[in-house]
Design a protein around this motif. Structure first.
Motif, PDB file in Angstrom:
ATOM      1  N   ARG A 143      -5.541  -0.384   6.172  1.00 56.22           N
ATOM      2  CA  ARG A 143      -4.608  -1.517   6.169  1.00 56.22           C
ATOM      3  C   ARG A 143      -4.979  -2.436   5.020  1.00 56.22           C
ATOM      4  NH1 ARG A 143      -7.316  -4.046  11.575  1.00 56.22           N
ATOM      5  NH2 ARG A 143      -9.368  -3.865  10.709  1.00 56.22           N
ATOM      6  N   ILE A 144      -4.063  -3.347   4.692  1.00 56.38           N
ATOM      7  CA  ILE A 144      -4.307  -4.309   3.618  1.00 56.38           C
ATOM      8  C   ILE A 144      -3.647  -5.631   4.003  1.00 56.38           C
ATOM      9  CG2 ILE A 144      -2.259  -3.674   2.253  1.00 56.38           C
ATOM     10  CD1 ILE A 144      -4.145  -3.940  -0.256  1.00 56.38           C
ATOM     11  N   ASN A 145      -4.285  -6.725   3.639  1.00 52.40           N
ATOM     12  CA  ASN A 145      -3.719  -8.051   3.893  1.00 52.40           C
ATOM     13  C   ASN A 145      -3.146  -8.604   2.600  1.00 52.40           C
ATOM     14  OD1 ASN A 145      -4.431  -8.268   6.654  1.00 52.40           O
ATOM     15  ND2 ASN A 145      -6.541  -8.688   6.048  1.00 52.40           N
ATOM     16  N   VAL A 146      -1.870  -8.953   2.645  1.00 55.62           N
ATOM     17  CA  VAL A 146      -1.185  -9.533   1.495  1.00 55.62           C
ATOM     18  C   VAL A 146      -0.414 -10.746   1.978  1.00 55.62           C
ATOM     19  CG1 VAL A 146       0.509  -9.140  -0.334  1.00 55.62           C
ATOM     20  CG2 VAL A 146      -0.991  -7.271   0.392  1.00 55.62           C
ATOM     21  N   ARG A 147      -0.678 -11.887   1.348  1.00 56.40           N
ATOM     22  CA  ARG A 147      -0.020 -13.149   1.723  1.00 56.40           C
ATOM     23  C   ARG A 147      -0.118 -13.422   3.222  1.00 56.40           C
ATOM     24  NH1 ARG A 147       4.667 -11.663  -2.059  1.00 56.40           N
ATOM     25  NH2 ARG A 147       3.858 -12.388  -4.044  1.00 56.40           N
ATOM     26  N   ARG A 148      -1.337 -13.243   3.741  1.00 56.91           N
ATOM     27  CA  ARG A 148      -1.658 -13.515   5.146  1.00 56.91           C
ATOM     28  C   ARG A 148      -0.964 -12.584   6.139  1.00 56.91           C
ATOM     29  NH1 ARG A 148      -2.136 -20.066   5.564  1.00 56.91           N
ATOM     30  NH2 ARG A 148      -3.260 -20.317   3.618  1.00 56.91           N
ATOM     31  N   LYS A 149      -0.451 -11.467   5.655  1.00 60.13           N
ATOM     32  CA  LYS A 149       0.165 -10.476   6.537  1.00 60.13           C
ATOM     33  C   LYS A 149      -0.618  -9.181   6.444  1.00 60.13           C
ATOM     34  CE  LYS A 149       4.615 -10.193   7.001  1.00 60.13           C
ATOM     35  NZ  LYS A 149       6.034  -9.962   6.709  1.00 60.13           N
ATOM     36  N   SER A 150      -0.930  -8.616   7.588  1.00 62.78           N
ATOM     37  CA  SER A 150      -1.619  -7.338   7.632  1.00 62.78           C
ATOM     38  C   SER A 150      -0.585  -6.224   7.539  1.00 62.78           C
ATOM     39  CB  SER A 150      -2.424  -7.212   8.926  1.00 62.78           C
ATOM     40  OG  SER A 150      -3.120  -5.995   8.938  1.00 62.78           O
ATOM     41  N   ILE A 151      -0.738  -5.368   6.553  1.00 63.50           N
ATOM     42  CA  ILE A 151       0.196  -4.259   6.336  1.00 63.50           C
ATOM     43  C   ILE A 151      -0.521  -2.962   6.698  1.00 63.50           C
ATOM     44  CG2 ILE A 151       1.582  -3.019   4.630  1.00 63.50           C
ATOM     45  CD1 ILE A 151       1.642  -5.688   3.021  1.00 63.50           C
ATOM     46  N   PRO A 152      -0.062  -2.270   7.756  1.00 64.70           N
ATOM     47  CA  PRO A 152      -0.703  -0.997   8.106  1.00 64.70           C
ATOM     48  C   PRO A 152      -0.367   0.063   7.061  1.00 64.70           C
ATOM     49  CG  PRO A 152       1.142  -1.474   9.580  1.00 64.70           C
ATOM     50  CD  PRO A 152       1.016  -2.643   8.659  1.00 64.70           C
ATOM     51  N   LEU A 153      -1.378   0.838   6.688  1.00 68.00           N
ATOM     52  CA  LEU A 153      -1.184   1.894   5.693  1.00 68.00           C
ATOM     53  C   LEU A 153      -1.221   3.282   6.313  1.00 68.00           C
ATOM     54  CD1 LEU A 153      -3.491   0.387   2.921  1.00 68.00           C
ATOM     55  CD2 LEU A 153      -0.991   0.211   3.092  1.00 68.00           C
ATOM     56  N   GLY A 154      -1.597   3.347   7.588  1.00 68.71           N
ATOM     57  CA  GLY A 154      -1.561   4.627   8.289  1.00 68.71           C
ATOM     58  C   GLY A 154      -2.883   5.017   8.914  1.00 68.71           C
ATOM     59  N   PHE A 155      -2.817   6.129   9.661  1.00 68.42           N
ATOM     60  CA  PHE A 155      -3.976   6.734  10.308  1.00 68.42           C
ATOM     61  C   PHE A 155      -4.240   8.064   9.624  1.00 68.42           C
ATOM     62  CE2 PHE A 155      -2.168   3.872  13.416  1.00 68.42           C
ATOM     63  CZ  PHE A 155      -3.296   3.248  13.935  1.00 68.42           C
ATOM     64  N   PHE A 156      -5.512   8.391   9.443  1.00 74.25           N
ATOM     65  CA  PHE A 156      -5.868   9.567   8.656  1.00 74.25           C
ATOM     66  C   PHE A 156      -6.990  10.345   9.335  1.00 74.25           C
ATOM     67  CE2 PHE A 156      -4.251   6.194   6.028  1.00 74.25           C
ATOM     68  CZ  PHE A 156      -3.292   6.821   5.248  1.00 74.25           C
ATOM     69  N   LYS A 157      -6.951  11.661   9.188  1.00 76.70           N
ATOM     70  CA  LYS A 157      -7.990  12.506   9.771  1.00 76.70           C
ATOM     71  C   LYS A 157      -9.306  12.373   9.006  1.00 76.70           C
ATOM     72  CE  LYS A 157      -4.896  15.920  11.754  1.00 76.70           C
ATOM     73  NZ  LYS A 157      -4.457  17.312  11.771  1.00 76.70           N
ATOM     74  N   SER A 158      -9.203  12.142   7.703  1.00 78.89           N
ATOM     75  CA  SER A 158     -10.439  12.027   6.914  1.00 78.89           C
ATOM     76  C   SER A 158     -10.594  10.613   6.350  1.00 78.89           C
ATOM     77  CB  SER A 158     -10.463  13.042   5.769  1.00 78.89           C
ATOM     78  OG  SER A 158      -9.650  12.619   4.701  1.00 78.89           O
ATOM     79  N   LYS A 159     -11.823  10.228   6.209  1.00 79.53           N
ATOM     80  CA  LYS A 159     -12.156   8.930   5.625  1.00 79.53           C
ATOM     81  C   LYS A 159     -11.655   8.867   4.180  1.00 79.53           C
ATOM     82  CE  LYS A 159     -16.289   6.173   4.622  1.00 79.53           C
ATOM     83  NZ  LYS A 159     -17.746   6.134   4.772  1.00 79.53           N
ATOM     84  N   ALA A 160     -11.785   9.957   3.446  1.00 78.55           N
ATOM     85  CA  ALA A 160     -11.355  10.011   2.043  1.00 78.55           C
ATOM     86  C   ALA A 160      -9.862   9.710   1.902  1.00 78.55           C
ATOM     87  CB  ALA A 160     -11.685  11.366   1.435  1.00 78.55           C
ATOM     88  N   GLU A 161      -9.046  10.245   2.826  1.00 73.74           N
ATOM     89  CA  GLU A 161      -7.600   9.994   2.783  1.00 73.74           C
ATOM     90  C   GLU A 161      -7.309   8.511   3.043  1.00 73.74           C
ATOM     91  OE1 GLU A 161      -5.311  13.875   4.453  1.00 73.74           O
ATOM     92  OE2 GLU A 161      -6.709  12.910   5.870  1.00 73.74           O
ATOM     93  N   ALA A 162      -8.021   7.920   3.980  1.00 72.22           N
ATOM     94  CA  ALA A 162      -7.833   6.495   4.300  1.00 72.22           C
ATOM     95  C   ALA A 162      -8.235   5.627   3.110  1.00 72.22           C
ATOM     96  CB  ALA A 162      -8.637   6.121   5.537  1.00 72.22           C
ATOM     97  N   ILE A 163      -9.342   5.980   2.474  1.00 78.45           N
ATOM     98  CA  ILE A 163      -9.798   5.225   1.301  1.00 78.45           C
ATOM     99  C   ILE A 163      -8.783   5.339   0.166  1.00 78.45           C
ATOM    100  CG2 ILE A 163     -11.541   5.230  -0.546  1.00 78.45           C
ATOM    101  CD1 ILE A 163     -13.636   5.815   1.667  1.00 78.45           C
ATOM    102  N   LYS A 164      -8.259   6.517  -0.054  1.00 79.61           N
ATOM    103  CA  LYS A 164      -7.252   6.724  -1.110  1.00 79.61           C
ATOM    104  C   LYS A 164      -6.008   5.881  -0.832  1.00 79.61           C
ATOM    105  CE  LYS A 164      -5.100   9.272  -4.430  1.00 79.61           C
ATOM    106  NZ  LYS A 164      -4.177   8.343  -5.016  1.00 79.61           N
ATOM    107  N   ALA A 165      -5.561   5.841   0.421  1.00 78.65           N
ATOM    108  CA  ALA A 165      -4.383   5.034   0.785  1.00 78.65           C
ATOM    109  C   ALA A 165      -4.658   3.557   0.509  1.00 78.65           C
ATOM    110  CB  ALA A 165      -4.024   5.250   2.248  1.00 78.65           C
ATOM    111  N   ARG A 166      -5.846   3.093   0.854  1.00 80.17           N
ATOM    112  CA  ARG A 166      -6.205   1.695   0.629  1.00 80.17           C
ATOM    113  C   ARG A 166      -6.277   1.397  -0.862  1.00 80.17           C
ATOM    114  NH1 ARG A 166      -7.458  -3.631   2.555  1.00 80.17           N
ATOM    115  NH2 ARG A 166      -8.359  -4.524   0.676  1.00 80.17           N
ATOM    116  N   GLN A 167      -6.897   2.261  -1.645  1.00 79.21           N
ATOM    117  CA  GLN A 167      -7.004   2.041  -3.089  1.00 79.21           C
ATOM    118  C   GLN A 167      -5.634   2.040  -3.753  1.00 79.21           C
ATOM    119  OE1 GLN A 167      -9.849   5.139  -4.041  1.00 79.21           O
ATOM    120  NE2 GLN A 167     -11.585   3.728  -3.798  1.00 79.21           N
ATOM    121  N   ASP A 168      -4.745   2.913  -3.320  1.00 74.16           N
ATOM    122  CA  ASP A 168      -3.380   2.929  -3.848  1.00 74.16           C
ATOM    123  C   ASP A 168      -2.664   1.624  -3.533  1.00 74.16           C
ATOM    124  OD1 ASP A 168      -3.833   5.493  -4.797  1.00 74.16           O
ATOM    125  OD2 ASP A 168      -2.647   6.494  -3.225  1.00 74.16           O
ATOM    126  N   ALA A 169      -2.872   1.105  -2.328  1.00 70.18           N
ATOM    127  CA  ALA A 169      -2.250  -0.169  -1.933  1.00 70.18           C
ATOM    128  C   ALA A 169      -2.815  -1.324  -2.757  1.00 70.18           C
ATOM    129  CB  ALA A 169      -2.447  -0.419  -0.441  1.00 70.18           C
TER     130      ALA A 169
END
Length: 188
Positions: A143-169
């Motif tokens: 997830r990522i917080n932008v302008r005081r709003k939490s934006i869900p980026l998804g659920f992932f089977k691997s930590k690497a996929e979650a990190i990639k989603a966060r870095q892209d955001a």
């Protein structure tokens, strides 16, 4: 927005010498006329003249000090002495080190921009800001917080996929390259 300073830049230059490359301030000698007594003048000169100023830390970890009975943080004074005007907004220590007041490590930012360059939280367990393990769902969550709003980026089977989603955001929302890094790993 930061409050307006009440001491002129000219007065700062009369009282302080700034080494902007090192991020340090030094007290200049003061004229006798600035003191009510010869004893006060001699005491001040012996104790402070030529010595480093603003070496104490406040409760937030910033170097601070007083000028003519007014409280200031060192990074704002260094900015004012370097650029000839008080900072107009928030100030960001790019590498997250609150005592690193080198002018190359300081920038004026909005409050929103300042939140896009935060060090990694001390209670983070994944090593990546905005990524954690969901015990309930047994997956990695991003997830990522932008302008005081939490934006869900998804659920992932691997930590690497979650990190990639966060870095892209972070790229999409214009976060600083140092966001989420521990302070010693940050880059200037």
């Amino acid at each position: 927005m930061a409050k307006t300073a009440s001491i002129s830049i000219e007065t700062l230059h009369q009282l302080l010498r700034c080494d902007a490359e090192a991020g340090k301030l030094y007290w200049k000698p003061r004229p006798r006329e600035m003191f009510g007594s010869l004893k006060a003048f001699r005491t001040w000169e012996a104790r402070f003249s030529g010595k480093q100023a603003f070496t104490a830390r406040n409760k937030n970890g910033y170097h601070h000090g007083c000028i003519l009975y007014k409280y200031f943080v060192a990074h704002r004074v260094i900015w004012a002495l370097t650029y000839g005007e008080w900072p107009s907004d928030h100030m960001d220590h790019i590498n997250h080190v609150r005592t690193d007041n080198r002018i190359s490590n300081l920038r004026i930012v909005s409050n929103a921009e300042n939140h896009k360059n935060c060090k990694l939280s001390s209670n983070n367990t994944s090593g990546q800001a905005g990524v954690d393990w969901s015990k309930k769902d047994k997956v990695w969550r991003a997830r990522i917080n932008v302008r005081r709003k939490s934006i869900p980026l998804g659920f992932f089977k691997s930590k690497a996929e979650a990190i990639k989603a966060r870095q892209d955001a972070e790229t999409k929302y214009g976060f600083h390259k140092n966001h989420g890094l521990p302070e010693q790993a940050s880059q200037s």
